[in-house]
Scaffold this motif. Structure first.
Motif, PDB file in Angstrom:
ATOM      1  N   GLN A 108       0.808  -1.215   0.000  1.00  0.00           N
ATOM      2  CA  GLN A 108       0.000   0.000   0.000  1.00  0.00           C
ATOM      3  C   GLN A 108       0.845   1.270   0.000  1.00  0.00           C
ATOM      4  OE1 GLN A 108       0.187  -2.256   2.483  1.00  0.00           O
ATOM      5  NE2 GLN A 108      -0.160  -1.368   4.506  1.00  0.00           N
ATOM      6  N   ASP A 109       2.163   1.127   0.136  1.00  0.00           N
ATOM      7  CA  ASP A 109       3.029   2.305   0.239  1.00  0.00           C
ATOM      8  C   ASP A 109       3.664   2.707  -1.084  1.00  0.00           C
ATOM      9  OD1 ASP A 109       2.455   2.646   2.888  1.00  0.00           O
ATOM     10  OD2 ASP A 109       4.220   1.581   3.617  1.00  0.00           O
ATOM     11  N   GLY A 110       3.248   2.105  -2.190  1.00  0.00           N
ATOM     12  CA  GLY A 110       3.770   2.498  -3.496  1.00  0.00           C
ATOM     13  C   GLY A 110       4.692   1.463  -4.093  1.00  0.00           C
ATOM     14  N   PRO A 111       5.159   1.712  -5.316  1.00  0.00           N
ATOM     15  CA  PRO A 111       5.985   0.736  -6.026  1.00  0.00           C
ATOM     16  C   PRO A 111       7.386   0.607  -5.443  1.00  0.00           C
ATOM     17  CG  PRO A 111       5.826   2.761  -7.283  1.00  0.00           C
ATOM     18  CD  PRO A 111       4.875   2.913  -6.135  1.00  0.00           C
ATOM     19  N   GLU A 112       8.074  -0.450  -5.855  1.00  0.00           N
ATOM     20  CA  GLU A 112       9.463  -0.644  -5.467  1.00  0.00           C
ATOM     21  C   GLU A 112      10.362   0.323  -6.240  1.00  0.00           C
ATOM     22  OE1 GLU A 112      10.571  -4.869  -4.317  1.00  0.00           O
ATOM     23  OE2 GLU A 112       9.138  -5.220  -5.936  1.00  0.00           O
ATOM     24  N   PRO A 113      11.624   0.484  -5.806  1.00  0.00           N
ATOM     25  CA  PRO A 113      12.523   1.413  -6.495  1.00  0.00           C
ATOM     26  C   PRO A 113      12.723   1.065  -7.968  1.00  0.00           C
ATOM     27  CG  PRO A 113      13.415   0.864  -4.345  1.00  0.00           C
ATOM     28  CD  PRO A 113      12.246  -0.056  -4.575  1.00  0.00           C
ATOM     29  N   THR A 114      12.947   2.098  -8.749  1.00  0.00           N
ATOM     30  CA  THR A 114      13.260   1.963 -10.171  1.00  0.00           C
ATOM     31  C   THR A 114      14.494   2.813 -10.456  1.00  0.00           C
ATOM     32  OG1 THR A 114      11.956   3.883 -10.873  1.00  0.00           O
ATOM     33  CG2 THR A 114      10.784   1.779 -10.670  1.00  0.00           C
ATOM     34  N   LEU A 115      14.870   2.915 -11.735  1.00  0.00           N
ATOM     35  CA  LEU A 115      15.976   3.795 -12.123  1.00  0.00           C
ATOM     36  C   LEU A 115      15.658   5.247 -11.849  1.00  0.00           C
ATOM     37  CD1 LEU A 115      16.992   2.148 -15.510  1.00  0.00           C
ATOM     38  CD2 LEU A 115      18.418   2.251 -13.457  1.00  0.00           C
ATOM     39  N   GLU A 116      14.373   5.596 -11.789  1.00  0.00           N
ATOM     40  CA  GLU A 116      13.963   6.995 -11.657  1.00  0.00           C
ATOM     41  C   GLU A 116      13.682   7.418 -10.211  1.00  0.00           C
ATOM     42  OE1 GLU A 116      12.496   4.924 -14.059  1.00  0.00           O
ATOM     43  OE2 GLU A 116      13.991   5.730 -15.470  1.00  0.00           O
ATOM     44  N   GLU A 164      17.361   3.774  -1.827  1.00  0.00           N
ATOM     45  CA  GLU A 164      17.921   4.396  -3.021  1.00  0.00           C
ATOM     46  C   GLU A 164      17.267   3.886  -4.308  1.00  0.00           C
ATOM     47  OE1 GLU A 164      20.428   6.862  -3.171  1.00  0.00           O
ATOM     48  OE2 GLU A 164      19.808   6.908  -1.071  1.00  0.00           O
ATOM     49  N   LYS A 165      17.428   4.647  -5.371  1.00  0.00           N
ATOM     50  CA  LYS A 165      17.028   4.211  -6.705  1.00  0.00           C
ATOM     51  C   LYS A 165      17.871   3.006  -7.126  1.00  0.00           C
ATOM     52  CE  LYS A 165      18.024   8.224  -8.466  1.00  0.00           C
ATOM     53  NZ  LYS A 165      18.195   9.344  -9.427  1.00  0.00           N
ATOM     54  N   ILE A 166      17.398   2.264  -8.111  1.00  0.00           N
ATOM     55  CA  ILE A 166      18.193   1.187  -8.698  1.00  0.00           C
ATOM     56  C   ILE A 166      19.403   1.806  -9.401  1.00  0.00           C
ATOM     57  CG2 ILE A 166      18.194  -0.696 -10.368  1.00  0.00           C
ATOM     58  CD1 ILE A 166      16.529  -1.242  -7.872  1.00  0.00           C
ATOM     59  N   PHE A 167      20.580   1.232  -9.183  1.00  0.00           N
ATOM     60  CA  PHE A 167      21.829   1.898  -9.579  1.00  0.00           C
ATOM     61  C   PHE A 167      22.202   1.712 -11.046  1.00  0.00           C
ATOM     62  CE2 PHE A 167      23.111  -2.368  -8.382  1.00  0.00           C
ATOM     63  CZ  PHE A 167      24.119  -2.696  -9.279  1.00  0.00           C
ATOM     64  N   ALA A 168      21.590   0.736 -11.745  1.00  0.00           N
ATOM     65  CA  ALA A 168      21.949   0.489 -13.147  1.00  0.00           C
ATOM     66  C   ALA A 168      20.782  -0.188 -13.847  1.00  0.00           C
ATOM     67  CB  ALA A 168      23.201  -0.398 -13.243  1.00  0.00           C
ATOM     68  N   ALA A 169      20.758  -0.070 -15.164  1.00  0.00           N
ATOM     69  CA  ALA A 169      19.730  -0.735 -15.954  1.00  0.00           C
ATOM     70  C   ALA A 169      20.024  -2.227 -16.038  1.00  0.00           C
ATOM     71  CB  ALA A 169      19.663  -0.127 -17.351  1.00  0.00           C
ATOM     72  N   SER A 170      18.973  -3.041 -16.067  1.00  0.00           N
ATOM     73  CA  SER A 170      19.135  -4.494 -16.173  1.00  0.00           C
ATOM     74  C   SER A 170      19.551  -4.894 -17.574  1.00  0.00           C
ATOM     75  CB  SER A 170      17.812  -5.193 -15.832  1.00  0.00           C
ATOM     76  OG  SER A 170      17.519  -5.089 -14.473  1.00  0.00           O
ATOM     77  N   PRO A 207      13.965  -9.135 -12.847  1.00  0.00           N
ATOM     78  CA  PRO A 207      14.000  -7.703 -12.551  1.00  0.00           C
ATOM     79  C   PRO A 207      15.029  -7.384 -11.463  1.00  0.00           C
ATOM     80  CG  PRO A 207      12.164  -8.701 -11.415  1.00  0.00           C
ATOM     81  CD  PRO A 207      12.783  -9.792 -12.262  1.00  0.00           C
ATOM     82  N   PRO A 208      15.382  -6.127 -11.295  1.00  0.00           N
ATOM     83  CA  PRO A 208      16.260  -5.751 -10.177  1.00  0.00           C
ATOM     84  C   PRO A 208      15.606  -6.107  -8.849  1.00  0.00           C
ATOM     85  CG  PRO A 208      16.062  -3.957 -11.756  1.00  0.00           C
ATOM     86  CD  PRO A 208      15.032  -4.964 -12.131  1.00  0.00           C
ATOM     87  N   ALA A 232      20.578  -7.542 -12.876  1.00  0.00           N
ATOM     88  CA  ALA A 232      21.074  -8.465 -13.901  1.00  0.00           C
ATOM     89  C   ALA A 232      22.070  -7.759 -14.810  1.00  0.00           C
ATOM     90  CB  ALA A 232      19.908  -9.005 -14.735  1.00  0.00           C
ATOM     91  N   GLY A 233      23.238  -8.362 -14.976  1.00  0.00           N
ATOM     92  CA  GLY A 233      24.282  -7.792 -15.810  1.00  0.00           C
ATOM     93  C   GLY A 233      25.242  -6.894 -15.068  1.00  0.00           C
ATOM     94  N   SER A 234      24.861  -6.424 -13.892  1.00  0.00           N
ATOM     95  CA  SER A 234      25.720  -5.533 -13.097  1.00  0.00           C
ATOM     96  C   SER A 234      26.089  -6.114 -11.747  1.00  0.00           C
ATOM     97  CB  SER A 234      25.041  -4.169 -12.892  1.00  0.00           C
ATOM     98  OG  SER A 234      24.852  -3.505 -14.119  1.00  0.00           O
ATOM     99  N   GLY A 235      25.380  -7.131 -11.296  1.00  0.00           N
ATOM    100  CA  GLY A 235      25.705  -7.761 -10.032  1.00  0.00           C
ATOM    101  C   GLY A 235      25.157  -7.000  -8.836  1.00  0.00           C
ATOM    102  N   TYR A 236      25.909  -7.060  -7.728  1.00  0.00           N
ATOM    103  CA  TYR A 236      25.453  -6.500  -6.461  1.00  0.00           C
ATOM    104  C   TYR A 236      26.021  -5.104  -6.215  1.00  0.00           C
ATOM    105  CZ  TYR A 236      23.653 -11.066  -5.084  1.00  0.00           C
ATOM    106  OH  TYR A 236      22.941 -12.240  -5.022  1.00  0.00           O
ATOM    107  N   LYS A 237      25.215  -4.288  -5.557  1.00  0.00           N
ATOM    108  CA  LYS A 237      25.647  -3.021  -4.976  1.00  0.00           C
ATOM    109  C   LYS A 237      25.322  -3.110  -3.482  1.00  0.00           C
ATOM    110  CE  LYS A 237      26.650   0.662  -6.568  1.00  0.00           C
ATOM    111  NZ  LYS A 237      27.960   1.365  -6.740  1.00  0.00           N
ATOM    112  N   ILE A 238      26.355  -3.005  -2.644  1.00  0.00           N
ATOM    113  CA  ILE A 238      26.202  -3.090  -1.192  1.00  0.00           C
ATOM    114  C   ILE A 238      26.636  -1.765  -0.588  1.00  0.00           C
ATOM    115  CG2 ILE A 238      26.846  -4.307   0.913  1.00  0.00           C
ATOM    116  CD1 ILE A 238      25.305  -6.053  -1.087  1.00  0.00           C
TER     117      ILE A 238
END
Length: 396
Positions: A231-239, A264-270, A277-278, A304-310
């Motif tokens: 109910q709190d809105g969508p998950e993070p995206t690139l935007e 944070e926003k998603i850090f890279a495009a899949s 999906p991310p 996908a294609g970029s791996g993990y961001k920690i």
């Protein structure tokens, strides 16, 4: 969070809802990493440097169990040993935890020696069944904390399961406590909005409670859901990012407050060729010992294609809007927790950056730094690792 398994499983692609994102009055203040391995969080005050790392052998056999899936870690203040929880859903062996000695100092991580393991037990004394049993009694262990008041209890969080179809049972998330042998000793009542419902309310599938910590002189247990409630809105995206709820409770379960943390926003495009999906969220939160409003927050993202961001952030609840009475955060004027970057794992010089999900304070070093010990969840996959990372954190 079983990211490697998600990449292999046959799941439906994520459809981003075309809903309006929550209105945010104060945006997150991510800092740009400086060169080298130290990253400052100037406004709130912590900075971190890499001390060292150690890789645990893949599928290490220990006391008739398979070591892996380590998604939470805590240090026993009475013995100096560490307890680590496995997110094996009783598939390989019954849901369980491990104890270990980790030799760490200012020169690095010298050894990781497992000393014991026990299964978690249900109130009737039996171990938890595998999720494949389909009886609604399975658990998904994600976080563990040693009770700092006595060291005789382990509090642990499991995120339950929102089923994919009406024919599958709902497994509610829970925060339980057990003795040092894993025997059930009780359960914390959770806020109503942590409940998985049959409608579009509550935690998303695999995005429930992954983070708990004791704070405020050990009187308060703080928990965070991994991703935004439905109910709190969508998950993070690139935007855009998203808001996740963080709740403070007494040891008896009374809700003392609930605020929002800004993911944070998603850090890279899949990679467009990937069907997956991310995936991003908060797998761990850790209270500062001397400030009841301040936490380290771990954000873990896979693309996908970029791996993990920690990334590890220094965050505070001071000035954050109370959201416990808000049925939805969509369209609300919400001041979230303020945060500053403490460490981005890609800037630390690690041998690899993997699915890090757990963290705890370690011993204090002679120079006054606190050690921060983190562990990654290999999902029992041969393309992942169980990695113990030690950072030196200077707190101001």
């Amino acid at each position: 969070m079983k990211l490697s398994l998600i990449r292999r499983a046959s799941v439906a692609a994520l459809v981003l809802a075309a809903t309006v994102a929550p209105a945010v009055a104060a945006q997150s203040s991510d800092t740009t990493p400086r060169s080298g391995t130290a990253v400052k969080a100037a406004a709130i005050g912590a900075k971190a440097r890499l001390l060292g790392e150690k890789i645990v052998p893949y599928k290490l056999a220990f006391q008739d169990t398979t070591v892996g899936g380590l998604s939470g870690i805590d240090r026993n203040p009475c013995t100096g040993e560490y307890v680590m929880i496995s997110d094996d859903r009783s598939v390989l062996q019954p849901a369980r935890f491990y104890t270990a000695r980790i030799d760490v100092d200012g020169a690095g991580v010298h050894s990781v020696d497992f000393t014991g393991t026990h299964p978690f037990r249900q109130p009737d004394g039996s171990v938890y069944p595998p999720v494949s049993a389909g009886d609604g009694k399975a658990v998904d262990p994600e976080e563990v904390r040693v009770d700092p008041r006595s060291c005789r209890r382990y509090w642990w969080a499991q995120e339950g399961d929102r089923p994919r179809s009406a024919s599958e049972p709902v497994i509610q998330p829970s925060i339980q406590f057990a003795n040092r042998s894993g025997a059930y000793r009780g359960q914390l009542p959770l806020p109503a909005n942590y409940e998985i419902t049959t409608g579009d309310l509550g935690p998303r599938r695999n995005k429930s409670i992954e983070a708990i910590t004791f704070g405020d002189k050990d009187r308060v247990l703080t928990s965070a859901v991994e991703g935004p409630l439905l109910q709190d809105g969508p998950e993070p995206t690139l935007e855009h990012g998203a808001l996740v709820r963080v709740t403070r409770q007494s040891r008896e379960g009374a809700v003392l407050g609930q605020v929002a943390y800004p993911l944070e926003k998603i850090f890279a495009a899949s990679d467009p060729s990937s069907p997956w999906p991310p995936d991003t969220g908060v797998p761990s939160i850790l209270a500062f010992p001397d400030d009841p409003s301040r936490y380290l927050v771990l954000e873990r993202t896979w693309v996908a294609g970029s791996g993990y961001k920690i990334r590890v952030y220094d965050a505070t609840t001071r000035g954050a809007t109370e959201v416990g009475g808000m049925d939805s955060l969509v369209g609300q004027r919400v001041v979230p927790m303020r945060k500053k970057l403490v460490a981005d794992f890609h800037d630390l010089g690690l041998s690899t950056v993997d699915n890090t999900e757990g963290m705890t304070w370690g011993p204090i070093l002679p120079n006054g730094e606190r050690t921060l010990i983190l562990v990654s969840d290999d999902n029992f996959a041969d393309d992942a690792v169980t990695q113990i990372v030690a950072l030196g954190v200077r707190v101001r």
